[in-house]
Design an enzyme around this catalytic site. Structure first.
Site, PDB file in Angstrom:
ATOM      1  N   ASP A 159      -2.021   6.416 -23.319  1.00  0.00           N
ATOM      2  CA  ASP A 159      -3.179   7.233 -22.925  1.00  0.00           C
ATOM      3  C   ASP A 159      -2.750   8.696 -22.745  1.00  0.00           C
ATOM      4  O   ASP A 159      -3.180   9.382 -21.803  1.00  0.00           O
ATOM      5  CB  ASP A 159      -3.855   6.684 -21.661  1.00  0.00           C
ATOM      6  CG  ASP A 159      -5.268   7.243 -21.478  1.00  0.00           C
ATOM      7  OD1 ASP A 159      -5.747   7.971 -22.372  1.00  0.00           O
ATOM      8  OD2 ASP A 159      -5.884   6.950 -20.430  1.00  0.00           O
TER       9      ASP A 159
ATOM     10  N   HIS B  14     -13.443   1.811 -22.342  1.00  0.00           N
ATOM     11  CA  HIS B  14     -12.895   2.444 -21.124  1.00  0.00           C
ATOM     12  C   HIS B  14     -13.722   1.856 -19.987  1.00  0.00           C
ATOM     13  O   HIS B  14     -14.880   2.227 -19.804  1.00  0.00           O
ATOM     14  CB  HIS B  14     -13.064   3.969 -21.229  1.00  0.00           C
ATOM     15  CG  HIS B  14     -12.716   4.716 -19.980  1.00  0.00           C
ATOM     16  ND1 HIS B  14     -11.719   5.659 -19.935  1.00  0.00           N
ATOM     17  CD2 HIS B  14     -13.234   4.668 -18.728  1.00  0.00           C
ATOM     18  CE1 HIS B  14     -11.644   6.167 -18.711  1.00  0.00           C
ATOM     19  NE2 HIS B  14     -12.561   5.571 -17.950  1.00  0.00           N
TER      20      HIS B  14
ATOM     21  N   HIS C 222      -4.680  10.920 -26.931  1.00  0.00           N
ATOM     22  CA  HIS C 222      -5.640  12.017 -27.073  1.00  0.00           C
ATOM     23  C   HIS C 222      -4.922  13.222 -27.662  1.00  0.00           C
ATOM     24  O   HIS C 222      -4.035  13.788 -27.017  1.00  0.00           O
ATOM     25  CB  HIS C 222      -6.237  12.398 -25.716  1.00  0.00           C
ATOM     26  CG  HIS C 222      -7.016  11.283 -25.081  1.00  0.00           C
ATOM     27  ND1 HIS C 222      -8.365  11.158 -25.237  1.00  0.00           N
ATOM     28  CD2 HIS C 222      -6.619  10.227 -24.329  1.00  0.00           C
ATOM     29  CE1 HIS C 222      -8.784  10.068 -24.585  1.00  0.00           C
ATOM     30  NE2 HIS C 222      -7.737   9.491 -24.025  1.00  0.00           N
ATOM     31  N   LEU C 223      -5.284  13.577 -28.887  1.00  0.00           N
ATOM     32  CA  LEU C 223      -4.853  14.857 -29.446  1.00  0.00           C
ATOM     33  C   LEU C 223      -6.073  15.737 -29.199  1.00  0.00           C
ATOM     34  O   LEU C 223      -7.188  15.258 -29.232  1.00  0.00           O
ATOM     35  CB  LEU C 223      -4.525  14.712 -30.935  1.00  0.00           C
ATOM     36  CG  LEU C 223      -3.451  13.637 -31.236  1.00  0.00           C
ATOM     37  CD1 LEU C 223      -3.206  13.535 -32.729  1.00  0.00           C
ATOM     38  CD2 LEU C 223      -2.141  13.936 -30.505  1.00  0.00           C
TER      39      LEU C 223
ATOM     40  N   ASP D 150     -14.063   6.359 -25.364  1.00  0.00           N
ATOM     41  CA  ASP D 150     -13.048   6.609 -24.329  1.00  0.00           C
ATOM     42  C   ASP D 150     -13.179   7.990 -23.681  1.00  0.00           C
ATOM     43  O   ASP D 150     -13.481   8.981 -24.326  1.00  0.00           O
ATOM     44  CB  ASP D 150     -11.638   6.445 -24.879  1.00  0.00           C
ATOM     45  CG  ASP D 150     -10.627   6.528 -23.753  1.00  0.00           C
ATOM     46  OD1 ASP D 150     -10.774   5.781 -22.784  1.00  0.00           O
ATOM     47  OD2 ASP D 150      -9.714   7.366 -23.823  1.00  0.00           O
TER      48      ASP D 150
ATOM     49  N   ASN E 272     -12.783  11.649 -28.155  1.00  0.00           N
ATOM     50  CA  ASN E 272     -13.462  12.573 -27.225  1.00  0.00           C
ATOM     51  C   ASN E 272     -12.945  13.994 -27.360  1.00  0.00           C
ATOM     52  O   ASN E 272     -12.527  14.632 -26.398  1.00  0.00           O
ATOM     53  CB  ASN E 272     -13.362  12.082 -25.775  1.00  0.00           C
ATOM     54  CG  ASN E 272     -11.937  11.943 -25.282  1.00  0.00           C
ATOM     55  OD1 ASN E 272     -11.014  11.818 -26.079  1.00  0.00           O
ATOM     56  ND2 ASN E 272     -11.754  11.982 -23.978  1.00  0.00           N
TER      57      ASN E 272
ATOM     58  N   HIS F  11      -3.354   4.429 -28.162  1.00  0.00           N
ATOM     59  CA  HIS F  11      -4.285   5.176 -27.304  1.00  0.00           C
ATOM     60  C   HIS F  11      -3.720   6.549 -26.960  1.00  0.00           C
ATOM     61  O   HIS F  11      -2.968   6.705 -25.997  1.00  0.00           O
ATOM     62  CB  HIS F  11      -4.573   4.372 -26.028  1.00  0.00           C
ATOM     63  CG  HIS F  11      -5.702   4.928 -25.225  1.00  0.00           C
ATOM     64  ND1 HIS F  11      -6.629   4.127 -24.610  1.00  0.00           N
ATOM     65  CD2 HIS F  11      -6.060   6.202 -24.933  1.00  0.00           C
ATOM     66  CE1 HIS F  11      -7.508   4.888 -23.969  1.00  0.00           C
ATOM     67  NE2 HIS F  11      -7.176   6.151 -24.141  1.00  0.00           N
TER      68      HIS F  11
ATOM     69  N   HIS G 111      -6.361   0.732 -21.178  1.00  0.00           N
ATOM     70  CA  HIS G 111      -5.686   1.043 -19.904  1.00  0.00           C
ATOM     71  C   HIS G 111      -6.157   0.223 -18.703  1.00  0.00           C
ATOM     72  O   HIS G 111      -6.685   0.771 -17.733  1.00  0.00           O
ATOM     73  CB  HIS G 111      -5.792   2.534 -19.590  1.00  0.00           C
ATOM     74  CG  HIS G 111      -7.155   3.156 -19.833  1.00  0.00           C
ATOM     75  ND1 HIS G 111      -8.304   2.657 -19.299  1.00  0.00           N
ATOM     76  CD2 HIS G 111      -7.520   4.232 -20.584  1.00  0.00           C
ATOM     77  CE1 HIS G 111      -9.327   3.405 -19.693  1.00  0.00           C
ATOM     78  NE2 HIS G 111      -8.864   4.363 -20.477  1.00  0.00           N
TER      79      HIS G 111
ATOM     80  N   HIS H 173      -3.222  18.291 -20.792  1.00  0.00           N
ATOM     81  CA  HIS H 173      -4.065  19.290 -20.132  1.00  0.00           C
ATOM     82  C   HIS H 173      -3.256  20.549 -19.903  1.00  0.00           C
ATOM     83  O   HIS H 173      -2.052  20.488 -19.672  1.00  0.00           O
ATOM     84  CB  HIS H 173      -4.584  18.778 -18.787  1.00  0.00           C
ATOM     85  CG  HIS H 173      -5.653  17.752 -18.939  1.00  0.00           C
ATOM     86  ND1 HIS H 173      -6.881  18.030 -19.485  1.00  0.00           N
ATOM     87  CD2 HIS H 173      -5.658  16.426 -18.655  1.00  0.00           C
ATOM     88  CE1 HIS H 173      -7.608  16.924 -19.514  1.00  0.00           C
ATOM     89  NE2 HIS H 173      -6.892  15.934 -19.024  1.00  0.00           N
TER      90      HIS H 173
END
Ligand SMILES: [Zn+2]
Ligand SMILES: [Zn+2]
Length: 427
Positions: free
Chosen positions: A308, A182, A65-66, A155, A97, A63, A235, A312
């Site tokens: 996860d 999610h 996020h790129l 997600d 996403n 899990h 998660h 940012h």
């Protein structure tokens, strides 16, 4: 023929029930031999001295996020894969996403090509369940699977409609891949920004009750039972959600679950001072919830650990708590935090930790990996479990710095990472 001999370490391979002083010989990207005092083939093999180190199947984070496409300033496939191997991860499941959303064949192909170009960890894209992650009509799952997707999720958002989720689960039966949810009922999350309780009341922040998760976990487990499909809970954060998963597992429903290092290490107390690096979805919860996650990881109710990882930009987190985006990064802190908290904390033994961080994620996504038997893909992580160090966000390979673990003292880290027999990271 390319050969690499990892010599003199403790080989820990839970799937093949190996734990002892063994050398590992890799030839052409595969495990060729496991044994004591293996010859180096007359000097033909590269040698990796692993004396005093622990050699395990490559860690897998299912899990992550790129931020490519969409926010290459926060993370690219390239920088994310670099952070991954620095954290000991040889394979990642990456979330859809992005902007635009990874909901079609071309988008899946793009991520795979970027990962190959980066040449570090393996990347397995997870496609969107619904078009545009809007929760309405199903995306082209078949076409995405043909292009290399390994599972599906919306997600970042919960598939809020029970009817759409039932359809997705039914459709997934054709392919046998898990649907990842999610779990947060958006109508209960509302404007909430942290766990609902005394802490949110004291800080004057809108709360999110743990029931927002529990309700969807229950609903989707019931839908998994109804359809016979495979459901994976992303998660998991609340103690009652863990209890729901435990009950449905006992019934034989095909449900698996993951927990993040931040949810089993930190509580809502971290939000004190309006710390935006303690803001994520689902939110950090209470001490009792944290303890339930640890118990779930120990008894197998929770199958695996996933970070996860959610990069940012600095400016976005440097704002009022309510306005800050959700999520923290985790690829470079996941193993040391998990090892320190769970193994040194007496919750799990090392064998179980490696199972939760390599063997079970491989099994859930049906990936090669998680095993170092003869003929297996040579994805290997070499760990130094004796070194004490302090997490320093300025040293991250990730493009982002939004970690709640900066300054934390931990023990253990990856010192070498090997993907397909090729050493891609060395500390
Ligand atoms: Zn999520
Ligand atoms: Zn996520």
């Amino acid at each position: 023929m390319e050969r690499l001999l990892i010599r003199g370490g403790r080989l820990l391979d839970p799937k093949n029930k190996v734990d002892g002083q063994f050398d590992l010989l890799i030839e052409n990207g595969k495990v060729a031999q496991v044994g004591r005092n293996l010859p180096d083939g007359g000097g033909g093999a590269r040698i990796l001295e692993a004396k005093g180190k622990t050699v395990v199947p490559g860690l897998i984070d299912m899990h992550v996020h790129l931020r490519e496409p969409g926010r290459p300033d926060e993370e690219t496939v390239e920088s994310g894969c670099r952070a991954a191997v620095a954290g000991g991860f040889t394979a990642l499941g990456v979330m859809p996403n992005t902007d635009p959303v990874t909901d079609n064949q071309a988008a899946i192909g793009y991520i795979i090509r970027e990962a190959i170009r980066a040449g570090n960890s393996r990347v397995y894209p997870v496609g969107a369940i619904t078009k545009g992650i809007k929760g309405e009509s199903l995306a082209e799952m078949g076409a995405m699977l043909d292009a290399g997707a390994v599972a599906f999720t919306d997600d970042g958002h919960c598939v809020a409609s029970a009817e759409v989720m039932r359809k997705a689960l039914t459709y997934s039966l054709i392919f046998g891949v898990p649907m990842i949810q999610h779990c947060e009922d958006p109508t209960l999350v509302g404007d909430g920004v942290m766990n609902e309780g005394l802490m949110s009341a004291r800080l004057g922040l809108a709360g999110i009750p743990a029931e927002s998760e529990e309700i969807i976990v229950y609903r989707d487990c019931a839908l998994a039972r109804l359809t016979g499909a495979r459901l994976h809970i992303a998660h998991i954060s609340g103690r009652r959600s863990v209890e729901v998963v435990r009950r449905f597992k006992e019934e034989g429903v095909k449900v698996t679950a993951e927990a993040t290092p931040h949810h089993f290490t930190l509580t809502e107390e971290e939000v004190e001072g309006y710390n935006t690096n303690a803001k994520m979805a689902p939110p950090l919860r209470s001490r009792a919830d944290l303890e339930a996650l640890r118990q779930g990881l120990a008894d197998g109710t929770i199958d695996c650990i996933a970070s996860d990882h959610a990069p940012h930009h600095y400016d976005e987190k440097e704002t009022a708590f309510a306005d800050a985006p959700n999520g923290v990064i985790g690829l470079e802190t996941s193993f040391p935090v998990s090892y320190t908290e769970l193994v040194l904390g007496g919750v799990l033994d090392l064998n179980t930790l490696i199972t939760r961080m390599s063997v079970t994620p491989a099994a859930i996504l049906k990936l090669p990996g998680g095993s170092l038997g003869q003929g297996d893909q040579a994805d290997v992580t070499v760990l130094d479990l004796d070194t004490d160090w302090e997490i320093d966000k300025s040293k991250f390979n990730s493009k982002s710095r939004n970690t709640p673990f900066h300054g934390r003292k931990v023990r253990g880290r990856a010192v070498a990472t090997i993907v397909g027999g090729r050493q891609v990271w060395k500390l």
